[in-house]
Design a protein around this motif. Structure first.
Motif, PDB file in Angstrom:
ATOM      1  N   VAL A   1      13.663  -3.888   1.817  1.00 22.93           N
ATOM      2  CA  VAL A   1      12.672  -4.961   1.756  1.00 22.93           C
ATOM      3  C   VAL A   1      12.640  -5.539   0.341  1.00 22.93           C
ATOM      4  O   VAL A   1      12.264  -4.830  -0.603  1.00 22.93           O
TER       5      VAL A   1
ATOM      6  N   SER B   1      18.835  -6.032   5.550  1.00 26.86           N
ATOM      7  CA  SER B   1      17.555  -5.935   6.241  1.00 26.86           C
ATOM      8  C   SER B   1      17.002  -4.512   6.180  1.00 26.86           C
ATOM      9  O   SER B   1      15.841  -4.275   6.517  1.00 26.86           O
TER      10      SER B   1
ATOM     11  N   ARG C   1      12.070  -2.368  13.600  1.00 23.20           N
ATOM     12  CA  ARG C   1      11.183  -2.240  14.768  1.00 23.20           C
ATOM     13  C   ARG C   1      10.314  -3.496  14.910  1.00 23.20           C
ATOM     14  O   ARG C   1      10.030  -4.169  13.938  1.00 23.20           O
TER      15      ARG C   1
ATOM     16  N   TRP D   1      12.000   0.138  -0.296  1.00 21.91           N
ATOM     17  CA  TRP D   1      10.809  -0.709  -0.477  1.00 21.91           C
ATOM     18  C   TRP D   1      10.127  -0.302  -1.769  1.00 21.91           C
ATOM     19  O   TRP D   1      10.224   0.853  -2.202  1.00 21.91           O
TER      20      TRP D   1
ATOM     21  N   ALA E   1      -1.500  -0.351   6.124  1.00 17.07           N
ATOM     22  CA  ALA E   1      -0.961  -1.507   6.830  1.00 17.07           C
ATOM     23  C   ALA E   1       0.293  -2.028   6.139  1.00 17.07           C
ATOM     24  O   ALA E   1       1.298  -2.355   6.795  1.00 17.07           O
ATOM     25  N   GLU E   2       0.263  -2.105   4.808  1.00 18.77           N
ATOM     26  CA  GLU E   2       1.416  -2.609   4.073  1.00 18.77           C
ATOM     27  C   GLU E   2       2.606  -1.653   4.203  1.00 18.77           C
ATOM     28  O   GLU E   2       3.747  -2.088   4.382  1.00 18.77           O
TER      29      GLU E   2
ATOM     30  N   ASP F   1      -4.911  -2.677   1.678  1.00 19.43           N
ATOM     31  CA  ASP F   1      -4.749  -1.793   2.831  1.00 19.43           C
ATOM     32  C   ASP F   1      -3.379  -1.129   2.732  1.00 19.43           C
ATOM     33  O   ASP F   1      -2.414  -1.607   3.333  1.00 19.43           O
TER      34      ASP F   1
ATOM     35  N   ASP G   1       8.445  -0.493   9.333  1.00 20.84           N
ATOM     36  CA  ASP G   1       8.914  -1.185  10.545  1.00 20.84           C
ATOM     37  C   ASP G   1      10.129  -2.053  10.211  1.00 20.84           C
ATOM     38  O   ASP G   1      11.074  -2.136  11.017  1.00 20.84           O
ATOM     39  N   THR G   2      10.110  -2.693   9.059  1.00 22.92           N
ATOM     40  CA  THR G   2      11.235  -3.516   8.653  1.00 22.92           C
ATOM     41  C   THR G   2      12.475  -2.653   8.402  1.00 22.92           C
ATOM     42  O   THR G   2      13.579  -2.984   8.825  1.00 22.92           O
TER      43      THR G   2
ATOM     44  N   THR H   1       3.143   0.461   6.677  1.00 21.88           N
ATOM     45  CA  THR H   1       3.613   0.403   8.064  1.00 21.88           C
ATOM     46  C   THR H   1       4.542  -0.779   8.274  1.00 21.88           C
ATOM     47  O   THR H   1       5.594  -0.660   8.916  1.00 21.88           O
ATOM     48  N   THR H   2       4.166  -1.934   7.734  1.00 24.16           N
ATOM     49  CA  THR H   2       5.006  -3.125   7.851  1.00 24.16           C
ATOM     50  C   THR H   2       6.362  -2.903   7.194  1.00 24.16           C
ATOM     51  O   THR H   2       7.410  -3.268   7.741  1.00 24.16           O
ATOM     52  N   ALA H   3       6.345  -2.279   6.020  1.00 29.80           N
ATOM     53  CA  ALA H   3       7.598  -2.013   5.313  1.00 29.80           C
ATOM     54  C   ALA H   3       8.487  -1.070   6.105  1.00 29.80           C
ATOM     55  O   ALA H   3       9.699  -1.299   6.248  1.00 29.80           O
TER      56      ALA H   3
END
Length: 200
Positions: free
Chosen positions: A60, A57, A200, A177, A188-189, A185, A195-196, A191-193
């Motif tokens: 990514v 985890s 978070r 990642w 946004a992409e 974006d 966070d993973t 940030t998501t990566a």
């Protein structure tokens, strides 16, 4: 008991060199033994030492298959794929100094490496770092353009993305990642990566 007086200094030095001189037969035997050691499979497991990878985890997946390898023990195939170690590459900075890619990953910090046309990813990383305080650096690497130049195309061959793509390297120098190209974006992409990666 009377101590035996030492002989002349020159005599002692000559004796020392004679006793420590290796005859030709001895030297040949040593080279033969070294060749046997270097040729033994146990001492040539490069993929085990440098190419180990894992699914977690903390990486990514990007949907790409693992590189094909006919000998996953001895043959090391560098790949900037999530879950794989950061490949080695010699780069050149803007002043012409040679720099090892791994040295650009500073202790305790993430590093986003974008292609030569991946400025949007760098801007997104800088924005995220400024707003969140996340220890995240960003650079561009290209063959002849970028913050660092990949003159031998070593990194370009291993990065696995286009000139507009990017990877995030974790502080332990593993790829966390990868984006193959640009995004609608990037912030946004990314940030998501992140966070993973940080659960978070």
């Amino acid at each position: 008991m009377t101590a035996r007086p030492p002989g002349p200094v020159g005599h002692r030095e000559e004796h020392h060199h004679e006793t420590h001189r290796c005859p030709p037969a001895c030297a040949a035997h040593g080279l033969h033994a070294l060749a046997e050691v270097e040729g033994h499979p146990e001492f040539n497991e490069l993929a085990v030492e440098f190419g180990y990878a894992y699914d977690s985890s903390a990486a990514v997946p990007d949907g790409t298959p693992a590189p094909e390898n006919p000998d996953p023990i001895r043959i090391y195939k560098p790949a900037a794929r999530p879950g794989h170690p950061l490949p080695h590459a010699w780069l050149e900075d803007l002043d012409g100094h040679r720099v090892a890619l791994a040295r650009l990953v500073r202790p305790g910090r993430f590093l986003l490496i974008a292609g030569e046309d991946g400025q949007a990813w760098c801007e997104a990383a800088e924005k995220i770092a400024a707003q969140s305080g996340l220890p995240l650096d960003a650079i561009r690497i290209g063959h002849l353009d970028g913050d660092y130049r990949d003159l031998r195309s070593t990194w370009t061959a291993a990065r696995g993305h286009t000139s507009q793509g990017a990877v995030v390297v974790r502080p332990d120098r593993f790829i966390g990642w990868r984006a193959h190209g640009t995004a609608t974006d990037p912030a946004a992409e990314l940030t998501t990566a992140l966070d993973t990666l940080l659960a978070r």
